[in-house]
Write a protein that holds these residues in place. Sequence first.
Motif, PDB file in Angstrom:
ATOM      1  N   SER A  63      23.062  -5.233 -37.801  1.00  0.00           N
ATOM      2  CA  SER A  63      24.235  -5.238 -38.675  1.00  0.00           C
ATOM      3  C   SER A  63      24.384  -6.617 -39.297  1.00  0.00           C
ATOM      4  N   SER A  64      24.681  -6.649 -40.587  1.00  0.00           N
ATOM      5  CA  SER A  64      24.799  -7.942 -41.245  1.00  0.00           C
ATOM      6  C   SER A  64      25.978  -8.742 -40.714  1.00  0.00           C
ATOM      7  N   LYS A  65      26.951  -8.070 -40.097  1.00  0.00           N
ATOM      8  CA  LYS A  65      28.104  -8.817 -39.582  1.00  0.00           C
ATOM      9  C   LYS A  65      27.691  -9.763 -38.463  1.00  0.00           C
ATOM     10  N   HIS A  66      26.553  -9.494 -37.822  1.00  0.00           N
ATOM     11  CA  HIS A  66      26.076 -10.377 -36.768  1.00  0.00           C
ATOM     12  C   HIS A  66      25.366 -11.601 -37.329  1.00  0.00           C
ATOM     13  N   CYS A  67      25.052 -11.578 -38.612  1.00  0.00           N
ATOM     14  CA  CYS A  67      24.158 -12.594 -39.153  1.00  0.00           C
ATOM     15  C   CYS A  67      24.809 -13.496 -40.193  1.00  0.00           C
ATOM     16  N   ARG A  68      26.004 -13.195 -40.594  1.00  0.00           N
ATOM     17  CA  ARG A  68      26.634 -13.981 -41.661  1.00  0.00           C
ATOM     18  C   ARG A  68      28.114 -14.122 -41.351  1.00  0.00           C
ATOM     19  N   ASP A 310      40.959 -13.161 -31.987  1.00  0.00           N
ATOM     20  CA  ASP A 310      40.967 -14.328 -32.860  1.00  0.00           C
ATOM     21  C   ASP A 310      39.606 -14.545 -33.519  1.00  0.00           C
ATOM     22  N   LYS A 311      39.629 -15.295 -34.614  1.00  0.00           N
ATOM     23  CA  LYS A 311      38.429 -15.482 -35.440  1.00  0.00           C
ATOM     24  C   LYS A 311      37.291 -16.151 -34.676  1.00  0.00           C
ATOM     25  N   PHE A 312      37.577 -17.247 -33.988  1.00  0.00           N
ATOM     26  CA  PHE A 312      36.501 -17.992 -33.333  1.00  0.00           C
ATOM     27  C   PHE A 312      35.851 -17.188 -32.208  1.00  0.00           C
ATOM     28  N   PRO A 313      36.606 -16.627 -31.258  1.00  0.00           N
ATOM     29  CA  PRO A 313      35.958 -15.802 -30.231  1.00  0.00           C
ATOM     30  C   PRO A 313      35.231 -14.590 -30.811  1.00  0.00           C
ATOM     31  N   ALA A 314      35.805 -13.986 -31.843  1.00  0.00           N
ATOM     32  CA  ALA A 314      35.149 -12.827 -32.453  1.00  0.00           C
ATOM     33  C   ALA A 314      33.815 -13.233 -33.078  1.00  0.00           C
ATOM     34  N   THR A 315      33.769 -14.417 -33.669  1.00  0.00           N
ATOM     35  CA  THR A 315      32.523 -14.910 -34.251  1.00  0.00           C
ATOM     36  C   THR A 315      31.472 -15.145 -33.170  1.00  0.00           C
ATOM     37  N   LEU A 316      31.882 -15.740 -32.040  1.00  0.00           N
ATOM     38  CA  LEU A 316      30.931 -15.949 -30.948  1.00  0.00           C
ATOM     39  C   LEU A 316      30.404 -14.621 -30.417  1.00  0.00           C
ATOM     40  N   ARG A 317      31.276 -13.644 -30.314  1.00  0.00           N
ATOM     41  CA  ARG A 317      30.835 -12.319 -29.868  1.00  0.00           C
ATOM     42  C   ARG A 317      29.787 -11.758 -30.823  1.00  0.00           C
ATOM     43  N   ASN A 318      30.055 -11.817 -32.120  1.00  0.00           N
ATOM     44  CA  ASN A 318      29.102 -11.314 -33.102  1.00  0.00           C
ATOM     45  C   ASN A 318      27.807 -12.119 -33.083  1.00  0.00           C
ATOM     46  N   PHE A 319      27.941 -13.423 -32.898  1.00  0.00           N
ATOM     47  CA  PHE A 319      26.773 -14.300 -32.855  1.00  0.00           C
ATOM     48  C   PHE A 319      25.860 -13.913 -31.691  1.00  0.00           C
ATOM     49  N   LYS A 320      26.439 -13.774 -30.508  1.00  0.00           N
ATOM     50  CA  LYS A 320      25.625 -13.440 -29.334  1.00  0.00           C
ATOM     51  C   LYS A 320      25.059 -12.030 -29.437  1.00  0.00           C
ATOM     52  N   ASP A 321      25.871 -11.102 -29.924  1.00  0.00           N
ATOM     53  CA  ASP A 321      25.371  -9.735 -30.099  1.00  0.00           C
ATOM     54  C   ASP A 321      24.218  -9.707 -31.095  1.00  0.00           C
ATOM     55  N   GLY A 322      24.327 -10.516 -32.150  1.00  0.00           N
ATOM     56  CA  GLY A 322      23.271 -10.544 -33.154  1.00  0.00           C
ATOM     57  C   GLY A 322      21.948 -11.013 -32.588  1.00  0.00           C
ATOM     58  N   ARG A 323      21.969 -12.025 -31.737  1.00  0.00           N
ATOM     59  CA  ARG A 323      20.723 -12.511 -31.138  1.00  0.00           C
ATOM     60  C   ARG A 323      20.175 -11.521 -30.118  1.00  0.00           C
ATOM     61  N   GLU A 324      21.064 -10.877 -29.390  1.00  0.00           N
ATOM     62  CA  GLU A 324      20.615  -9.939 -28.367  1.00  0.00           C
ATOM     63  C   GLU A 324      20.043  -8.658 -28.955  1.00  0.00           C
ATOM     64  N   HIS A 325      20.489  -8.298 -30.181  1.00  0.00           N
ATOM     65  CA  HIS A 325      20.061  -7.028 -30.766  1.00  0.00           C
ATOM     66  C   HIS A 325      19.119  -7.211 -31.949  1.00  0.00           C
ATOM     67  N   ASN A 543      42.827 -22.804 -22.788  1.00  0.00           N
ATOM     68  CA  ASN A 543      42.360 -23.017 -24.151  1.00  0.00           C
ATOM     69  C   ASN A 543      42.044 -21.665 -24.793  1.00  0.00           C
ATOM     70  N   SER A 544      42.765 -21.294 -25.844  1.00  0.00           N
ATOM     71  CA  SER A 544      42.589 -19.963 -26.426  1.00  0.00           C
ATOM     72  C   SER A 544      41.219 -19.792 -27.064  1.00  0.00           C
ATOM     73  N   SER A 545      40.588 -20.887 -27.502  1.00  0.00           N
ATOM     74  CA  SER A 545      39.253 -20.790 -28.090  1.00  0.00           C
ATOM     75  C   SER A 545      38.203 -20.439 -27.041  1.00  0.00           C
ATOM     76  N   ALA A 546      38.523 -20.689 -25.757  1.00  0.00           N
ATOM     77  CA  ALA A 546      37.554 -20.455 -24.685  1.00  0.00           C
ATOM     78  C   ALA A 546      37.946 -19.299 -23.774  1.00  0.00           C
ATOM     79  N   ALA A 547      39.075 -18.658 -24.024  1.00  0.00           N
ATOM     80  CA  ALA A 547      39.603 -17.650 -23.101  1.00  0.00           C
ATOM     81  C   ALA A 547      38.983 -16.273 -23.349  1.00  0.00           C
ATOM     82  N   HIS A 548      37.664 -16.198 -23.170  1.00  0.00           N
ATOM     83  CA  HIS A 548      36.949 -14.935 -23.337  1.00  0.00           C
ATOM     84  C   HIS A 548      35.627 -15.052 -22.602  1.00  0.00           C
ATOM     85  N   GLU A 549      34.898 -13.968 -22.516  1.00  0.00           N
ATOM     86  CA  GLU A 549      33.714 -13.932 -21.656  1.00  0.00           C
ATOM     87  C   GLU A 549      32.455 -14.499 -22.296  1.00  0.00           C
ATOM     88  N   TYR A 550      32.514 -14.968 -23.537  1.00  0.00           N
ATOM     89  CA  TYR A 550      31.309 -15.409 -24.234  1.00  0.00           C
ATOM     90  C   TYR A 550      31.018 -16.901 -24.065  1.00  0.00           C
TER      91      TYR A 550
END
Length: 711
Positions: A63-68, A310-325, A543-550
């Motif tokens: 998905s392009s959402k993982h890459c841009r 939030d935007k930053f955690p969501a971006t990290l999620r997409n970033f990691k998913d993009g590399r894994e898939h 820290n809300s930027s770090a309060a997630h599993e990624y």
Amino acid sequence: MTGQWSKWKKFEGAFPYVDWWGKLGRAFVNDSEESLDPEELGNQIARSFLVPEQSPLAKGCKSSKHCRYDTFVPIPNFAKNGGFKDHIETGAGWLPDPDLLPEIADDTVIVGVIDTGIPLGHNRFRLADGSSRILAAWQMLAPWSGPDGLEQEYLPFGREFYQCGLDVLLRRHSGGNLRGWLDENSFNTATGVVNMKHMLGHREAAGRYSHGAHVLDAAAGVDPFDPGEDVDFLERVKIIAVNIPSSTTFGASGTFLDQFMIYAIQRISDLADAIWQKNHPDAVAGDRRGYPVVMNVSFGKQAGSKTTVDKFPATLRNFKDGREHAERDRLEPVYFVMPAGNDNLDRCNAYLEPKGRSTMTLDWRILPDDRSSNYVEIWTRENFAGSNPLEIAVIPPGGDEVNFPPSRGKDGHVRILKDGSAGIYLQSMEDPSVADFKKFRYVVCIAPTVQSESDNALARAGVWKIVVRNRLRSQVQCVVSVQTDQKILPGGGINLRSYFDDEGYRKYTDEGRLVESYSYPDSRATNMDVQANTPVRRHGTMNSSAAHEYVARVGGYRASDGKPASYSSTGRGPVREDRRDDGTNLGSSKAGGRALAPTASLPTDDGPAHFGILSAGAANGSVIAMQGTSFASSQATRLVVKSVLKDPDSGLTENQRLFFAAKASEAEDKKRRRVRTPPYHAGKYQNELIEVLGGGRIPSPLKPRVNRTGC
């Protein structure tokens, strides 16, 4: 009096902080402060830069959402590449010519550090022959044209140096000899790490200490002339650094911090992959590709969903998913390590749980002579009918609910007080943790309390009231947080952080000691939030930027006795059978948030009388003590790097590596069976302190340079 709700989303990518930033005319778009209409501000920002390319190794993402990651940031003119958009439209991409990139060994591990004031010529980041261990370094607000007039058309803003170019400059500013005495002032000026010509330029490294020097040294620094046990670390660990702007540019409350961090993360990842691709031009599809990258991001904010909404955690999620898939290749992982935060005692976090059809009020103290806006975020979840359950009001000092009544609002709308001193924004946001469920965010904005150069509205100092009315028949929970507030002018500026002023909150004990998340009597730790009669809590200050599993979230403790650092932020904690650790009635699950504690803890102070921990100062040969969970995070980064060096193919995440390190150090501590075990070590209080310490305490991996404690 309160105004009417009106639409504020006037351009793509808008969010409340940017709109308020523009309304007050405090936008640092060029070299000076300007007053801009919010819509014109949006137009200027929309003309700024987009992250242009995915990693060259991840082009097979499903998905392009993982890459841009489309985002925008305001950039002063001296650092801006005005032709970047035209360059990207040619399909050229944002990576440099491969000839500029270094050749490195296959067993390299790359440390990515995103910080401010990183001195690129420091001996701790060089080899014994004087050459640099830094593969690439992007100074985001260095003059774009560079010291020799060479323009980097592929870079949207700032200036980037690569290992070969750094070595050339190191030799030039060391009398023609890489091992000569470096003129650090001239070198830092040449690389753009210090820029005194422009008000918004980098300059932290010009001082005695810098955050970036301390962090990078703890994460990847080695004495090249006396590496000791770190010989392998010195040879195999390389660095990609990004000097991001100070809060002068990204805003006192982190208005554009997420965007700059996203740029930096994407840049480090793309450069690491491009370097691998240069060194492996004949790689076969399906091979394991890339170098392991461990990134330290010592930034964050207090207010937020504390999930991937939030935007930053969501971006990290997409970033990691993009590399894994990635479809074509098996990509090496990118690990992220971040601090838990230092807001534990700042009275910045509260839980309001109004019962059905009832109202609750929270006092919010705004300080006089404050030159920055103050913000509070209020989060809740929709009811099962799909609607917003709350009505909100903000009442200035001397006001009342009759003249400032609560109202519900609409998604994408704002309600501004008629004098322009305050506003309430409403957004509905998708909650990825619960299918087809939304979270609602109110952002309450208060103008500065002292006049700046502009003629915009001022807010009254004193106690403002936040009023929350529950429209439902059942009880609801609201998570209320004061946003981070940092100085906005280099060398000073008056920014005074507001706080919740509730009479039930105890800051000190009767003996004058700080009241922390827990007290420590002989038998067990006592949760002070559960005992307190106040909605203002220390639990949940993560820290809300770090309060997630990624990411791995790292807290701090005192090395001398193992006591958790009083300022180190606390997670919300689980809902136990006998109590809820955050002191709420509904618990964290009802708020849609995760009960995330720190992953683990590392030392942030050597002892009660020994502030902070030691690491590199801004200049060669200097050692500085600095305090905070940023420096626990940098030590944790080093631990993850050492774990990857030893066992790169284990498949463990950053959280797992630190968790197992914590358990191993705890077991080793017990195994020693010391006669005088420090009162907080050896697993004591471990079950009670999970929200503060996480998986446990890990000894510092840093080689001691000065015996501060006499032990």
